[in-house]
Design a protein around this motif. Structure first.
Motif, short mmCIF file in Angstrom:
data_model
loop_
_atom_site.label_atom_id
_atom_site.label_comp_id
_atom_site.label_asym_id
_atom_site.label_seq_id
_atom_site.Cartn_x
_atom_site.Cartn_y
_atom_site.Cartn_z
N LEU A 46 93.03 -40.85 30.49
CA LEU A 46 93.44 -40.38 31.82
C LEU A 46 94.91 -40.68 32.07
O LEU A 46 95.65 -39.82 32.57
N GLY A 47 95.35 -41.87 31.71
CA GLY A 47 96.77 -42.22 31.86
C GLY A 47 97.67 -41.32 31.03
O GLY A 47 98.74 -40.90 31.47
N CYS A 48 97.22 -41.00 29.82
CA CYS A 48 98.01 -40.11 28.96
C CYS A 48 98.04 -38.69 29.51
O CYS A 48 99.06 -38.00 29.42
N ALA A 49 96.93 -38.25 30.09
CA ALA A 49 96.90 -36.92 30.71
C ALA A 49 97.87 -36.86 31.89
O ALA A 49 98.56 -35.85 32.08
N VAL A 50 97.96 -37.94 32.65
CA VAL A 50 98.91 -37.99 33.75
C VAL A 50 100.34 -37.96 33.21
O VAL A 50 101.21 -37.26 33.76
N ALA A 51 100.59 -38.68 32.13
CA ALA A 51 101.93 -38.67 31.52
C ALA A 51 102.29 -37.28 31.02
O ALA A 51 103.42 -36.82 31.19
N TYR A 52 101.33 -36.60 30.38
CA TYR A 52 101.58 -35.24 29.90
C TYR A 52 101.89 -34.31 31.08
O TYR A 52 102.82 -33.51 31.02
N SER A 53 101.10 -34.40 32.15
CA SER A 53 101.31 -33.48 33.27
C SER A 53 102.63 -33.78 33.99
O SER A 53 103.34 -32.85 34.39
N TRP A 68 91.35 -37.95 19.34
CA TRP A 68 91.98 -36.76 18.77
C TRP A 68 91.74 -35.53 19.63
O TRP A 68 92.57 -34.63 19.68
N PHE A 69 90.60 -35.48 20.32
CA PHE A 69 90.33 -34.34 21.19
C PHE A 69 91.37 -34.25 22.31
O PHE A 69 91.97 -33.20 22.55
N ALA A 70 91.60 -35.38 22.99
CA ALA A 70 92.59 -35.39 24.07
C ALA A 70 94.00 -35.15 23.51
O ALA A 70 94.79 -34.43 24.12
N PHE A 71 94.30 -35.74 22.36
CA PHE A 71 95.61 -35.56 21.73
C PHE A 71 95.89 -34.09 21.46
O PHE A 71 96.93 -33.56 21.85
N VAL A 72 94.96 -33.42 20.82
CA VAL A 72 95.15 -32.02 20.45
C VAL A 72 95.15 -31.13 21.69
O VAL A 72 96.02 -30.26 21.84
N THR A 73 94.21 -31.35 22.59
CA THR A 73 94.11 -30.51 23.78
C THR A 73 95.35 -30.62 24.66
O THR A 73 95.92 -29.61 25.08
N LEU A 74 95.78 -31.84 24.94
CA LEU A 74 96.96 -32.02 25.79
C LEU A 74 98.22 -31.52 25.11
O LEU A 74 99.09 -30.93 25.76
N SER A 75 98.33 -31.73 23.81
CA SER A 75 99.52 -31.26 23.09
C SER A 75 99.60 -29.74 23.09
O SER A 75 100.68 -29.16 23.30
N ILE A 76 98.48 -29.09 22.84
CA ILE A 76 98.47 -27.62 22.84
C ILE A 76 98.80 -27.08 24.23
O ILE A 76 99.61 -26.16 24.37
N ALA A 77 98.20 -27.66 25.26
CA ALA A 77 98.49 -27.21 26.63
C ALA A 77 99.96 -27.41 26.97
O ALA A 77 100.59 -26.52 27.56
N PHE A 78 100.53 -28.54 26.56
CA PHE A 78 101.95 -28.81 26.83
C PHE A 78 102.84 -27.79 26.13
O PHE A 78 103.73 -27.22 26.73
N VAL A 79 102.57 -27.55 24.86
CA VAL A 79 103.40 -26.61 24.09
C VAL A 79 103.28 -25.19 24.64
O VAL A 79 104.28 -24.48 24.74
N VAL A 80 102.08 -24.79 25.01
CA VAL A 80 101.89 -23.43 25.54
C VAL A 80 102.64 -23.23 26.86
O VAL A 80 103.37 -22.25 27.03
N VAL A 81 102.49 -24.18 27.78
CA VAL A 81 103.14 -24.02 29.08
C VAL A 81 104.66 -24.13 28.96
O VAL A 81 105.40 -23.36 29.58
N VAL A 82 105.15 -25.05 28.13
CA VAL A 82 106.60 -25.14 27.92
C VAL A 82 107.10 -23.88 27.22
O VAL A 82 108.19 -23.38 27.54
#
Length: 122
Positions: A23-30, A87-101
């Protein structure tokens, strides 16, 4: 019996991922995503106020500092997720970050082309 249940709970707890960490990492990504998009918006808005083809030093520093802070936060969060084995959160958050950026970069490039064609004398 109680000791057996306690050992089973400890074994199950060791194999699970840290949801609070995720959850903390998801907040950092967002937050990083919002900082990146805000930097892009600053760049688009500042183009009308700066000399052609250049940014003012203040706007350039603001743009670079937002992108640097976003990169530090995303890389740190990715390392935490990888070390935790989530790894699920890592891949999901990374893909979402790259797509939106990536979408933000496309919008930024389209705006640059549109403003260049408008400012070119005929």
């Amino acid at each position: 019996m109680h000791a057996l249940l306690l050992m089973a709970a400890e074994a199950a707890d060791g194999d699970s991922v840290n949801l609070w960490g995720a959850l903390g990492c998801a907040v950092a990504y967002s937050a990083s995503l919002l900082a990146t998009l805000d930097a892009f918006a600053d760049l688009i808005l500042a183009r009308g106020d700066s000399p052609p083809g250049r940014l003012t030093p203040g706007v350039g520093m603001k743009f670079a500092s937002k992108l640097t802070a976003a990169a530090i936060a995303v890389i740190s969060a990715a390392i935490v997720l990888a070390l935790d084995g989530n790894w699920f959160a890592f891949v999901t958050l990374s893909i979402a970050f790259v797509v939106v950026v990536g979408i933000g970069v496309i919008v930024l490039l389209r705006h640059s082309r549109a403003s260049a064609t408008r400012s070119t004398p005929v």
